[in-house]
Motif scaffolding. Structure first.
Motif, PDB file in Angstrom:
ATOM      1  N   GLU A   1      45.989  51.174  38.642  1.00 28.34           N
ATOM      2  CA  GLU A   1      46.613  49.859  38.471  1.00 28.34           C
ATOM      3  C   GLU A   1      47.427  49.829  37.178  1.00 28.34           C
ATOM      4  O   GLU A   1      46.893  50.071  36.088  1.00 28.34           O
ATOM      5  CB  GLU A   1      45.547  48.771  38.437  1.00 28.34           C
ATOM      6  CG  GLU A   1      44.727  48.680  39.717  1.00 28.34           C
ATOM      7  CD  GLU A   1      43.509  47.799  39.565  1.00 28.34           C
ATOM      8  OE1 GLU A   1      43.469  46.734  40.199  1.00 28.34           O
ATOM      9  OE2 GLU A   1      42.602  48.164  38.787  1.00 28.34           O
TER      10      GLU A   1
ATOM     11  N   GLU B   1      49.603  43.583  43.829  1.00 29.78           N
ATOM     12  CA  GLU B   1      48.583  44.587  44.134  1.00 29.78           C
ATOM     13  C   GLU B   1      48.138  44.458  45.586  1.00 29.78           C
ATOM     14  O   GLU B   1      48.002  45.462  46.300  1.00 29.78           O
ATOM     15  CB  GLU B   1      47.378  44.440  43.210  1.00 29.78           C
ATOM     16  CG  GLU B   1      46.273  45.454  43.534  1.00 29.78           C
ATOM     17  CD  GLU B   1      45.109  45.407  42.569  1.00 29.78           C
ATOM     18  OE1 GLU B   1      45.119  46.192  41.608  1.00 29.78           O
ATOM     19  OE2 GLU B   1      44.202  44.581  42.785  1.00 29.78           O
ATOM     20  N   SER B   2      47.916  43.228  46.026  1.00 29.43           N
ATOM     21  CA  SER B   2      47.517  43.004  47.403  1.00 29.43           C
ATOM     22  C   SER B   2      48.559  43.555  48.366  1.00 29.43           C
ATOM     23  O   SER B   2      48.226  44.263  49.333  1.00 29.43           O
ATOM     24  CB  SER B   2      47.311  41.507  47.658  1.00 29.43           C
ATOM     25  OG  SER B   2      46.951  41.274  49.006  1.00 29.43           O
TER      26      SER B   2
ATOM     27  N   LEU C   1      44.868  37.941  50.332  1.00 27.93           N
ATOM     28  CA  LEU C   1      45.007  38.676  49.079  1.00 27.93           C
ATOM     29  C   LEU C   1      43.800  39.579  48.892  1.00 27.93           C
ATOM     30  O   LEU C   1      42.659  39.123  48.963  1.00 27.93           O
ATOM     31  CB  LEU C   1      45.129  37.716  47.892  1.00 27.93           C
ATOM     32  CG  LEU C   1      46.421  36.913  47.788  1.00 27.93           C
ATOM     33  CD1 LEU C   1      46.407  36.040  46.541  1.00 27.93           C
ATOM     34  CD2 LEU C   1      47.652  37.818  47.769  1.00 27.93           C
TER      35      LEU C   1
ATOM     36  N   THR D   1      42.027  43.176  46.755  1.00 28.81           N
ATOM     37  CA  THR D   1      42.017  44.026  45.567  1.00 28.81           C
ATOM     38  C   THR D   1      41.419  45.369  45.961  1.00 28.81           C
ATOM     39  O   THR D   1      40.992  45.556  47.112  1.00 28.81           O
ATOM     40  CB  THR D   1      41.176  43.399  44.440  1.00 28.81           C
ATOM     41  OG1 THR D   1      39.787  43.429  44.843  1.00 28.81           O
ATOM     42  CG2 THR D   1      41.594  41.953  44.182  1.00 28.81           C
TER      43      THR D   1
ATOM     44  N   ASP E   1      49.031  42.955  39.186  1.00 29.63           N
ATOM     45  CA  ASP E   1      48.908  41.506  39.347  1.00 29.63           C
ATOM     46  C   ASP E   1      48.474  41.192  40.765  1.00 29.63           C
ATOM     47  O   ASP E   1      48.679  41.989  41.692  1.00 29.63           O
ATOM     48  CB  ASP E   1      50.228  40.798  39.030  1.00 29.63           C
ATOM     49  CG  ASP E   1      51.365  41.259  39.926  1.00 29.63           C
ATOM     50  OD1 ASP E   1      51.736  40.519  40.850  1.00 29.63           O
ATOM     51  OD2 ASP E   1      51.863  42.391  39.722  1.00 29.63           O
ATOM     52  N   ALA E   2      47.849  40.040  40.954  1.00 34.56           N
ATOM     53  CA  ALA E   2      47.144  39.725  42.201  1.00 34.56           C
ATOM     54  C   ALA E   2      47.998  39.874  43.457  1.00 34.56           C
ATOM     55  O   ALA E   2      47.604  40.567  44.410  1.00 34.56           O
ATOM     56  CB  ALA E   2      46.569  38.314  42.124  1.00 34.56           C
ATOM     57  N   THR E   3      49.159  39.225  43.488  1.00 36.55           N
ATOM     58  CA  THR E   3      49.946  39.239  44.722  1.00 36.55           C
ATOM     59  C   THR E   3      50.566  40.606  44.987  1.00 36.55           C
ATOM     60  O   THR E   3      50.547  41.100  46.124  1.00 36.55           O
ATOM     61  CB  THR E   3      51.055  38.166  44.686  1.00 36.55           C
ATOM     62  OG1 THR E   3      51.879  38.363  43.531  1.00 36.55           O
ATOM     63  CG2 THR E   3      50.462  36.778  44.650  1.00 36.55           C
TER      64      THR E   3
END
Length: 283
Positions: free
Chosen positions: A189, A151-152, A172, A174, A147-149
Motif C-alpha cells: 500500500e 485501494e478498493s 469498499l 481492504t 486510500d479507501a476508495t
C-alpha cells in the motif's frame, strides 16, 4: 349617437386597449420567465479542451432540441461542486463517480442524487518487468493506492484479473477482505500519487489514470485493464442534481443532450480507449 353613448364607447375602447397592453406585458414577462427557467448551470472540475468541446456539443443540442441553455461553471477541486448543487448555487454537476457521491452524501447528510451516467475511465495494472499477467510469479509484489476508495478499486482489479478473491457483499474492500490469494501476492500500500513512481521497484502496480501518464506509463506497460462489469459500476461518472429535482424536465434534457452518439464520437476522438461511454452499458 348621444354624448352618453359616445362616452360609453370611448370607455370600452380604453378598457380594451389597457387589457391588450396588459396581455402583451404579461406574455412578455411570461416568456422572459420561461427563458430564465430554461437556463441550466452545470458544474465541472478542471475544464479541458476535450471537456469543453463535449459540453459545447451537448449545449448546442440542448438548445436546438429542448430549448434549454447550458451554462458551464468550472471548479478547481472536488470539494466544491456537490456543495454548490446542494446549496442551489448551480443546478447540476458532472465530475464524480457513484462511489465518490456515496461517500460525500454520507459525510454531508445527503442532498445530492445521480440522474444520468456519462463515462467510466478504466484503471490499469502496469508492469515494467513483465508483459503478460501469466508471467507474474508467485509471491509477486503489487503496489496499490492506500486510500479507501482507490485501494478498493485496485483490489477489484486484481480480483477481475483472477489473482485474488474478495469477501462478497461489500462495495469498499481492504486487504483484510482478501479471502483467497493462491499466488501469495504481496500487496504493497502506497499513496495514490506514488503508485506510478514505484512501478520499477515492484513487480506490478495498479495506477490511477491521473498519475499513469505523468509516470510515463502507457500501453506498453499495461498488462491488465479494469473490465466494465458489476464490480466497476460504482466507478461510473455521473450527472447529479439536488435531491427532489430528479424529474426536472430541463435537467433531464441536459442528460439526453449529453447521452448521444455524437458525444461517444467525441469521447473516442479525445480519449481513445481510456474513456468508455457508460450510459447504455449493461452492468
Amino acid at each position: 349617437m348621444t354624448k352618453k353613448n359616445k362616452n360609453i364607447i370611448i370607455g370600452l375602447i380604453a378598457i380594451a386597449i389597457i387589457g391588450i397592453a396588459g396581455w402583451f406585458s404579461f406574455s412578455q414577462n411570461k416568456t422572459t420567465n420561461n427563458k430564465k427557467s430554461h437556463v441550466v448551470t452545470v458544474g465541472i472540475v478542471s475544464s479541458t479542451k476535450a471537456k469543453q468541446d463535449i459540453w459545447d456539443h451537448a449545449a448546442a443540442l440542448a438548445k436546438k432540441k429542448y430549448g434549454v441553455t447550458i451554462k458551464i461553471k468550472s471548479f478547481t477541486d472536488y470539494n466544491q461542486p456537490n456543495s454548490a448543487v446542494k446549496d442551489g448555487d448551480i443546478d447540476l454537476n458532472a465530475f464524480q463517480h457513484y462511489a465518490f457521491l456515496k461517500a460525500w452524501n454520507k459525510a454531508n447528510h445527503n442532498g445530492v442524487v445521480a440522474i444520468g451516467r456519462t463515462e467510466i475511465n478504466p484503471i490499469r495494472l502496469y508492469s515494467k518487468k513483465y508483459h503478460q499477467l501469466s508471467q507474474l510469479p508467485s509471491g509477486a509484489t503489487i503496489a496499490v493506492p492506500n486510500d479507501a476508495t482507490n485501494e478498493s478499486r485496485a483490489l477489484f482489479v486484481l480480483k477481475n484479473a483472477g489473482f485474488i478473491k474478495l469477501r462478497p457483499g461489500k462495495d469498499l474492500v481492504t486487504i483484510a477482505d482478501i479471502v483467497q490469494n493462491p499466488k501469495k501476492l504481496k500487496i504493497k500500500e502506497v499513496s495514490a500519487d506514488q503508485c506510478g513512481r514505484v512501478v520499477s521497484s515492484v513487480d506490478a502496480a495498479v495506477v490511477n489514470n491521473d498519475f499513469a501518464r505523468p509516470a510515463g506509463l502507457g500501453k506498453k506497460e499495461t498488462i491488465f485493464v479494469e473490465p466494465v462489469n458489476k464490480d466497476s459500476l460504482q466507478w461510473v461518472n455521473i450527472i447529479c442534481t439536488r435531491k427532489g429535482e430528479e424529474n426536472n424536465k430541463d435537467y433531464q434534457a441536459v442528460v439526453k443532450a449529453y447521452q448521444t452518439a455524437e458525444t461517444k464520437a467525441l469521447i473516442k476522438k479525445y480519449y481513445g480507449d481510456a474513456t468508455i461511454p457508460a450510459w447504455d452499458v449493461k452492468f
